[in-house]
Design a protein around this motif. Structure first.
Motif, short mmCIF file in Angstrom:
data_model
loop_
_atom_site.label_atom_id
_atom_site.label_comp_id
_atom_site.label_asym_id
_atom_site.label_seq_id
_atom_site.Cartn_x
_atom_site.Cartn_y
_atom_site.Cartn_z
N MET A 1 47.96 38.93 36.22
CA MET A 1 47.57 38.30 37.03
C MET A 1 48.27 37.67 38.08
O MET A 1 48.51 37.18 39.11
N ALA B 1 35.73 34.87 42.86
CA ALA B 1 35.23 35.72 44.04
C ALA B 1 35.73 37.33 43.02
O ALA B 1 36.70 37.71 42.53
N GLY C 1 42.68 36.00 40.27
CA GLY C 1 43.79 36.94 40.37
C GLY C 1 45.40 36.42 40.84
O GLY C 1 46.05 35.67 40.70
N ASN D 1 39.61 31.25 29.91
CA ASN D 1 38.52 32.34 29.89
C ASN D 1 37.24 31.37 30.96
O ASN D 1 37.30 29.82 30.39
N ALA D 2 36.80 31.71 31.85
CA ALA D 2 36.18 31.36 32.73
C ALA D 2 34.57 31.04 32.11
O ALA D 2 33.93 29.70 32.46
N PHE E 1 43.00 44.76 33.46
CA PHE E 1 43.76 43.88 34.64
C PHE E 1 45.20 43.73 34.99
O PHE E 1 46.04 43.75 35.62
N ILE F 1 41.74 34.71 33.41
CA ILE F 1 42.32 34.86 31.88
C ILE F 1 43.35 35.89 31.52
O ILE F 1 44.06 36.32 30.27
N GLY G 1 35.27 37.91 40.22
CA GLY G 1 35.72 37.68 38.94
C GLY G 1 34.69 37.33 38.00
O GLY G 1 34.37 38.27 36.62
N1 SAM Z 1 39.59 36.61 42.87
C1 SAM Z 1 40.52 37.57 42.64
C2 SAM Z 1 40.28 38.26 44.17
O1 SAM Z 1 39.41 38.47 45.24
O2 SAM Z 1 41.37 38.74 44.70
C3 SAM Z 1 40.45 38.34 41.42
C4 SAM Z 1 39.96 39.60 41.90
S1 SAM Z 1 39.60 40.25 40.11
C5 SAM Z 1 38.19 41.87 40.79
C6 SAM Z 1 38.57 39.98 38.73
C7 SAM Z 1 39.95 38.78 38.29
O3 SAM Z 1 39.35 38.49 37.02
C8 SAM Z 1 40.93 39.21 37.61
O4 SAM Z 1 41.99 38.41 37.82
C9 SAM Z 1 40.52 39.15 36.02
O5 SAM Z 1 41.67 38.80 35.05
C10 SAM Z 1 39.66 37.90 36.21
N2 SAM Z 1 38.99 37.41 34.96
C11 SAM Z 1 38.05 38.75 34.11
N3 SAM Z 1 37.69 37.87 32.98
C12 SAM Z 1 37.68 36.99 33.42
C13 SAM Z 1 37.19 36.24 32.29
N4 SAM Z 1 36.85 35.85 31.70
N5 SAM Z 1 37.69 34.45 32.89
C14 SAM Z 1 39.02 34.46 33.88
N6 SAM Z 1 39.19 35.56 34.48
C15 SAM Z 1 38.75 36.55 33.95
#
Ligand code: SAM
Length: 263
Positions: free
Chosen positions: A99, A144, A67, A124-125, A21, A95, A146
């Motif tokens: 973003m 979403a 994001g 971190n989620a 990302f 995370i 994510g």
């Molecule tokens: N929700 C936004 C959208 O729909 O446009 C962003 C989606 S993007 C495909 C996925 C996001 O998940 C990225 O910004 C990434 O950094 C985040 N991400 C990935 N693993 C994560 C984690 N363990 N905790 C929090 N965020 C995470």
């Protein structure tokens, strides 16, 4: 930092996902449009429209893996435009600091900038720090596109359950399974050849986009994911009453919305 992000310890970060990302952050919104032919916007509208933030008064929302704030912006707009609600709040959690920075820049141009309605937090989620995210805090938890990037889906669900208030709603929008065999073949073609190609042309980055496609394939199909939500303690499907099932397919299952309520 000057963005007001609070950070989690370095060792909690998942470096692969972070790198992916990081490398796509600035081109992310463009790529989203290109890859989904703009359809992700309609899915997001439908997602937020279904959740009706603000309908029952101002809500405390958390948008995890938020994001650049696509969902957060729609939540705040929905509450304001439909219900003249300027008290609903969204904590955007991701995370990846890059973003969040893009999201912050974007919100700078909106009326929500510098208001208590929006906050960006790096976390971190799978392990939301308990001091910043205590239990029984939120009315609405959204995630979403994510959850499939997270290494442990049950951990994410457990945290969602923890931070939601009793009566609060968990809602997930995610790529899912196309069941129609004809469409499914076309969709495979599209995702395995066109998306990595678009990644190369538009973002100069094939590997990251290949990873995104593979992550979609690894994610459990609709019924299995619904079961995982139920296993985390949620009551599923309440939102789709009369329409059957614990989820709603969007565009033949290319994406799906799953919801659950913490009772
Ligand atoms: N929700 C936004 C959208 O729909 O446009 C962003 C989606 S993007 C495909 C996925 C996001 O998940 C990225 O910004 C990434 O950094 C985040 N991400 C990935 N693993 C994560 C984690 N363990 N905790 C929090 N965020 C995470």
């Amino acid at each position: 930092t000057h963005f007001g992000f609070r950070t989690v310890p370095e060792e909690q970060k998942e470096s692969l996902v972070k790198n992916v990302f990081d490398s796509v952050a600035s081109s992310y919104d463009l790529m989203n449009d290109a890859m989904s032919l703009g359809i992700h916007r309609l899915w997001k509208d439908e997602f937020v429209g279904l959740l009706k933030p603000g309908a029952k008064g101002p809500q405390k929302c958390i948008d995890v893996a938020g994001g650049t704030g696509d969902i957060a912006l729609r939540i705040l707009d929905h509450a304001r435009e439909r219900y003249a609600d300027r008290e609903t709040t969204v904590d955007v959690v991701d995370i990846n600091g890059e973003m969040l920075k893009e999201g912050y820049k974007r919100f700078k141009k909106t009326m929500y900038h510098n208001t208590p309605q929006i906050a960006f937090r790096e976390a971190n989620a799978q392990a939301l720090p308990t001091e910043q995210f205590p239990e029984n805090t939120y009315d609405l938890y959204t995630i979403a596109f994510g959850i499939r990037n997270c290494t442990s889906v049950p951990d994410v669900l457990k945290e969602a359950y923890r931070v939601l208030k009793p009566g609060g709603t968990f809602a997930c929008l995610e790529f899912s399974r196309v069941n129609n065999p004809l469409l499914s073949t076309a969709y495979d073609q599209y995702s395995f050849s066109i998306i990595p190609l678009l990644g190369t042309i538009l973002a100069g980055d094939r590997v990251s986009y290949q990873y995104l496609v593979e992550s979609i394939r690894r994610f459990p199909p609709q019924p299995e994911f619904a079961q995982m939500i139920a296993d985390a303690g949620f009551t599923t499907g309440g939102m789709f009453e009369g329409k059957g099932g614990a989820w709603r397919d969007l565009t033949f299952g290319v994406a799906a919305i799953h919801t659950g309520v913490k009772l």
